[in-house]
Design a protein around this motif. Structure first.
Motif, mmCIF file in Angstrom:
data_model
loop_
_atom_site.group_PDB
_atom_site.id
_atom_site.type_symbol
_atom_site.label_atom_id
_atom_site.label_comp_id
_atom_site.label_asym_id
_atom_site.label_seq_id
_atom_site.Cartn_x
_atom_site.Cartn_y
_atom_site.Cartn_z
ATOM 1 N N ILE A 68 0.841 -1.197 0.000
ATOM 2 C CA ILE A 68 0.000 0.000 0.000
ATOM 3 C C ILE A 68 0.877 1.248 0.000
ATOM 4 N N TRP A 69 0.383 2.286 -0.656
ATOM 5 C CA TRP A 69 0.972 3.612 -0.582
ATOM 6 C C TRP A 69 -0.166 4.558 -0.221
ATOM 7 N N PHE A 70 0.073 5.489 0.724
ATOM 8 C CA PHE A 70 -0.937 6.433 1.162
ATOM 9 C C PHE A 70 -0.266 7.772 1.356
ATOM 10 N N GLY A 71 -0.798 8.790 0.693
ATOM 11 C CA GLY A 71 -0.168 10.091 0.803
ATOM 12 C C GLY A 71 -1.102 11.232 0.483
ATOM 13 N N GLN A 72 -0.533 12.417 0.480
ATOM 14 C CA GLN A 72 -1.269 13.631 0.149
ATOM 15 C C GLN A 72 -0.779 14.142 -1.195
ATOM 16 N N VAL A 73 -1.713 14.540 -2.027
ATOM 17 C CA VAL A 73 -1.402 15.060 -3.350
ATOM 18 C C VAL A 73 -1.962 16.478 -3.438
ATOM 19 N N SER A 74 -1.215 17.376 -4.061
ATOM 20 C CA SER A 74 -1.707 18.745 -4.183
ATOM 21 C C SER A 74 -1.279 19.367 -5.503
ATOM 22 N N ASN A 75 -2.065 20.328 -5.918
ATOM 23 C CA ASN A 75 -1.772 21.156 -7.085
ATOM 24 C C ASN A 75 -1.952 22.605 -6.661
ATOM 25 N N GLU A 76 -0.977 23.442 -6.977
ATOM 26 C CA GLU A 76 -1.111 24.870 -6.732
ATOM 27 C C GLU A 76 -2.239 25.419 -7.614
ATOM 28 N N PRO A 77 -2.760 26.590 -7.297
ATOM 29 C CA PRO A 77 -3.825 27.167 -8.124
ATOM 30 C C PRO A 77 -3.442 27.233 -9.602
ATOM 31 N N GLY A 78 -4.346 26.775 -10.445
ATOM 32 C CA GLY A 78 -4.154 26.856 -11.887
ATOM 33 C C GLY A 78 -3.108 25.931 -12.455
ATOM 34 N N PRO A 138 -8.756 3.427 -12.250
ATOM 35 C CA PRO A 138 -8.340 2.055 -12.559
ATOM 36 C C PRO A 138 -6.876 1.972 -12.996
ATOM 37 N N PRO A 139 -6.279 0.788 -12.882
ATOM 38 C CA PRO A 139 -4.896 0.599 -13.332
ATOM 39 C C PRO A 139 -4.733 0.956 -14.813
ATOM 40 N N PHE A 140 -3.553 1.463 -15.156
ATOM 41 C CA PHE A 140 -3.138 1.765 -16.532
ATOM 42 C C PHE A 140 -4.022 2.784 -17.250
ATOM 43 N N MET A 141 -4.872 3.549 -16.545
ATOM 44 C CA MET A 141 -5.746 4.527 -17.186
ATOM 45 C C MET A 141 -5.039 5.881 -17.294
ATOM 46 N N PRO A 142 -4.703 6.324 -18.524
ATOM 47 C CA PRO A 142 -4.083 7.645 -18.685
ATOM 48 C C PRO A 142 -5.043 8.742 -18.229
ATOM 49 N N HIS A 143 -4.509 9.721 -17.501
ATOM 50 C CA HIS A 143 -5.338 10.818 -17.018
ATOM 51 C C HIS A 143 -4.474 12.031 -16.684
ATOM 52 N N VAL A 144 -5.160 13.165 -16.497
ATOM 53 C CA VAL A 144 -4.544 14.419 -16.078
ATOM 54 C C VAL A 144 -5.353 14.921 -14.894
ATOM 55 N N GLU A 145 -4.667 15.273 -13.810
ATOM 56 C CA GLU A 145 -5.326 15.827 -12.628
ATOM 57 C C GLU A 145 -5.122 17.335 -12.650
ATOM 58 N N ALA A 146 -6.209 18.095 -12.540
ATOM 59 C CA ALA A 146 -6.096 19.549 -12.656
ATOM 60 C C ALA A 146 -6.773 20.262 -11.498
ATOM 61 N N ASN A 147 -6.157 21.361 -11.070
ATOM 62 C CA ASN A 147 -6.767 22.275 -10.126
ATOM 63 C C ASN A 147 -7.523 23.299 -10.965
ATOM 64 N N MET A 148 -8.838 23.318 -10.842
ATOM 65 C CA MET A 148 -9.654 24.197 -11.673
ATOM 66 C C MET A 148 -9.753 25.614 -11.126
ATOM 67 N N SER A 149 -9.216 25.848 -9.948
ATOM 68 C CA SER A 149 -9.207 27.193 -9.380
ATOM 69 C C SER A 149 -7.882 27.875 -9.705
ATOM 70 N N THR A 150 -7.943 29.162 -9.984
ATOM 71 C CA THR A 150 -6.719 29.928 -10.212
ATOM 72 C C THR A 150 -6.306 30.687 -8.949
#
Length: 146
Positions: A46-56, A101-113
């Motif tokens: 298992i891996w457990f962590g926090q993920v973040s994106n700065e505004p925009g 799901p495994p092997f699913m290409p994706h992009v994670e975005a912060n929609m707030s600026t």
């Protein structure tokens, strides 16, 4: 589990605030901090962590190999782009859960600026991140940088 199978020789492990592993694989503007994982605990599945994106900001296109990924949005307005050309997407806000799901290409975005996007993420068996070819921001519907 029988009494003979119980493990009395193991102890819980605590990762103290500020002692997290920050040498995790990142994808562009997406920062991953490991709280529980093989990098600094006895965890092997298992891996457990926090993920973040700065505004925009957003991640690079990526997938997580064989890993199943679960997430919970703590604060902010996120969007996960997926599908051919990343033309499909799902929006998430605080309190939402997501499964990737495994092997699913994706992009994670912060929609707030103006506001940071922060979520908790768990993966099995490990924090696998495979970065893919970059895409232009204009291909991601509704995304704009700060």
């Amino acid at each position: 589990m029988s009494e003979n199978e119980l493990r009395w020789d193991r102890v819980p492990q605590v990762t103290r605030s500020g002692e997290e592993d920050t040498q995790t694989m990142s994808s562009g503007g997406c920062v991953r901090v490991s709280g529980v994982g093989p990098q600094h605990t006895e965890a092997t599945k298992i891996w457990f962590g926090q993920v973040s994106n700065e505004p925009g900001y957003r991640s690079l296109p990526h997938h997580h190999g064989e890993a199943e990924t679960g997430g919970y949005v703590l604060r902010g307005a996120g969007r996960i782009y997926f599908g051919e050309g990343y033309r499909e997407y799902l929006d998430m806000t605080a309190g939402d859960w997501v499964f990737v799901p495994p092997f699913m290409p994706h992009v994670e975005a912060n929609m707030s600026t103006t506001e940071e996007l922060v979520w908790l993420t768990t993966r099995t068996p490990d924090n696998i991140v495979v970065n893919l070819d970059e895409v232009d921001d204009s291909t991601l519907e509704g995304f704009r940088r700060a």
